[in-house]
Design an enzyme around this catalytic site. Structure first.
Site, short mmCIF file in Angstrom:
data_model
loop_
_atom_site.label_atom_id
_atom_site.label_comp_id
_atom_site.label_asym_id
_atom_site.label_seq_id
_atom_site.Cartn_x
_atom_site.Cartn_y
_atom_site.Cartn_z
N ASP A 127 46.39 -45.62 -56.89
CA ASP A 127 45.79 -45.44 -58.21
C ASP A 127 46.76 -45.84 -59.31
O ASP A 127 47.72 -45.13 -59.59
CB ASP A 127 45.36 -43.99 -58.38
CG ASP A 127 44.63 -43.74 -59.69
OD1 ASP A 127 44.12 -44.71 -60.28
OD2 ASP A 127 44.56 -42.58 -60.12
N ASP B 206 42.61 -50.46 -63.65
CA ASP B 206 42.70 -49.23 -62.86
C ASP B 206 42.20 -49.43 -61.43
O ASP B 206 41.00 -49.46 -61.17
CB ASP B 206 41.89 -48.14 -63.56
CG ASP B 206 42.03 -46.78 -62.92
OD1 ASP B 206 42.73 -46.66 -61.90
OD2 ASP B 206 41.44 -45.83 -63.45
#
Length: 495
Positions: free
Chosen positions: A91, A290
């Site tokens: 992430d 992201d």
């Protein structure tokens, strides 16, 4: 992972973000300081709902393969002595590594929901040390974790780090551990109470001398590929086309860097064989790059223009758009521009097959055609995000030391490898070129709704504005309506 604790969307006015441009340095060395490993597609239930989250023996480039199953990307690592195996969700939108513990009420339930990702048992590790009890992270959808910050041995990509700090979720509502690799300023203990940051994985690799710069490159590969790659401290020129172009990360109105956000200056659709692009009018938008978000989220007005261009049907109950699954064969491409570099995304990367539900039924439109999720969703009042549906089509270099992101078109399924070390300083090689006059300010998303977009609610009649044979609306959505889409409106906040 949608959002983090800086919470862009809470501003009462549209803030401007700005930055100064520096340059990524890439150095060709006989013995590069790079750590690389595969990232993998890992099979999980309801992957879109999980939008919560959403080797080198003699070198210093750290390489790791990435698992890629059902739109989530994972890497394998171990924690503790003796080693305990964890599969963690990669992430770039968060900053902490946190893992579940088997003793939590959630993980110890009869369904064993944490079995795929693994759990950590501090009592079984001789090198465990407690730091504090301050770990506390939550998401708008109610999922999250609380527990302890600890230190222990971590082994990732064949590199062992002692006294590495991470978090244990003693109370958790997510079955998946997360490996956050964003700015240290985005760590939960910093954003929650202003505590001092600690070296997360990229920073710890620099501190230990395994890589030279707090920078890494990400190659997710295509939707059907089982593996991609992340390189800490290096790039692989065999995995992208042309040259890397570098744009600045945008800082907040306070002047600090807390998330990997850049200016998206244009979105359009490439329709003709001549390569021409029909651009949708829009002001520059601040977007987070992201990897922790399965879908991509655009400002409502911009998402509406995209939907109308591909005849998508929006389901407001689930904050999802649907298209016929056959659209995966459409040759048009969505093109995302960042001052100069562009990411061209094929429909086969944006059309997501949900698969059958527990009873073997699949989502269909009233005309009988199979319905798939379209990989762009409206951001509402949250910050816009380019998630995996877009990032798969790009090769990205995240340079946290110089606050830059370098972008090039990906080479899908490339087996060619040419690893270069990311050094320190400025302007060292031509592989990464700064974009002249790059846009350095952008608007944060505002919720405007989706004017002019065809909507459909499962079980309703086709809209009267279109003939029944034209209305492309799903008869049902596979269990999504009951739980919602966790990625919609997600952000980090203190509980």
């Amino acid at each position: 992972m949608r959002g983090d604790s800086f919470i862009w969307s809470l501003a009462t006015a549209i803030p401007l973000l700005s930055t100064a441009v520096e340059s990524l340095q890439v150095v060709k060395r006989d013995n590069p300081s790079v750590l690389g490993f595969d990232i993998e597609r890992f099979q999980v239930a309801k992957p879109i709902h999980r939008d919560i989250i959403a080797k080198r023996a003699s070198t210093k480039t750290i390489s790791q393969d990435l698992d890629n199953q059902k739109n989530l990307y994972f890497c394998n690592l171990t924690l503790g002595t003796p080693p305990q195996t964890i599969r963690a969700h990669i992430d770039t939108g968060s900053s902490d590594l946190w893992v579940n513990t088997a003793e939590s009420r959630f993980c110890s339930s009869r369904r064993a929901p944490c079995s795929q990702g693994g759990t950590y048992d501090s009592s079984s590790s001789s090198t465990y040390q407690l730091v504090n009890n301050d770990f506390n992270i939550s998401y708008v959808d109610g999922s999250g974790a609380t527990g302890d910050y600890v230190t222990d041995v971590i082994n990732v990509g064949g590199i062992k780090l002692k006294d590495f700090q991470f978090a244990i979720g003693h109370t958790s509502s997510s079955p998946l551990g997360v490996l956050g690799i964003g700015y240290e300023a985005g760590e939960a203990q910093v954003t929650r109470s202003g505590d001092q940051s600690y070296p997360n994985l990229p920073a710890a690799l620099v501190k230990a001398g395994h890589i030279r710069s707090n920078a890494y490159s990400l190659w997710l590969n295509d939707l059907s590929a089982s593996r991609g790659q992340i390189l800490f401290g290096g790039i692989d020129t065999g995995k992208f086309q042309g040259k890397l172009q570098t744009v600045p990360v945008l800082h907040t109105s306070r002047g600090d860097y807390t998330s990997l956000v850049v200016a998206l200056t244009g979105v359009g659709i490439r329709t003709g064989s001549d390569g021409s692009i029909d651009t949708f009018p829009s002001q520059p938008v601040a977007v987070a790059m992201d990897s922790g978000s399965s879908l991509s989220y655009l400002p409502d007005a911009l998402a509406a223009k995209v939907y109308n261009s591909v005849d998508a049907v929006f389901d407001p109950a689930n904050n999802l758009a649907f298209v016929p699954c056959s659209m995966a064969n459409d040759k048009r491409k969505l093109v995302f521009t960042f001052s100069s570099p562009q990411i061209a995304v094929g429909m086969d990367e944006l059309v997501i097959d949900l698969g059958p539900d527990a009873n073997g039924n699949e989502a269909t439109f009233r005309d009988g055609s199979k319905a798939c999720v379209f990989g762009i969703a409206p951001a509402g009042s949250s910050i816009s995000i380019l998630g995996d549906t877009v990032l798969r089509s790009a090769y990205l270099v995240y340079d946290l030391d110089n606050n830059e992101i370098s972008i090039a078109p990906t080479r899908f399924n490339s087996t060619e490898t040419n690893i270069l070390e990311i050094g320190t300083g400025e302007n060292s090689v031509p592989d990464a070129t700064g974009v002249p006059n790059a846009v350095t300010s952008a608007q944060v998303t505002q919720a405007t709704g989706l004017p002019g977009v065809e909507t459909g609610v499962p079980g309703s009649r086709p809209p009267s504005s279109k003939a029944a044979g034209q209305a492309k609306r799903p008869d049902f959505v596979l269990g999504v309506a009951a739980v919602g889409l966790a990625g919609a409106g997600m952000l980090f906040a203190a509980m």
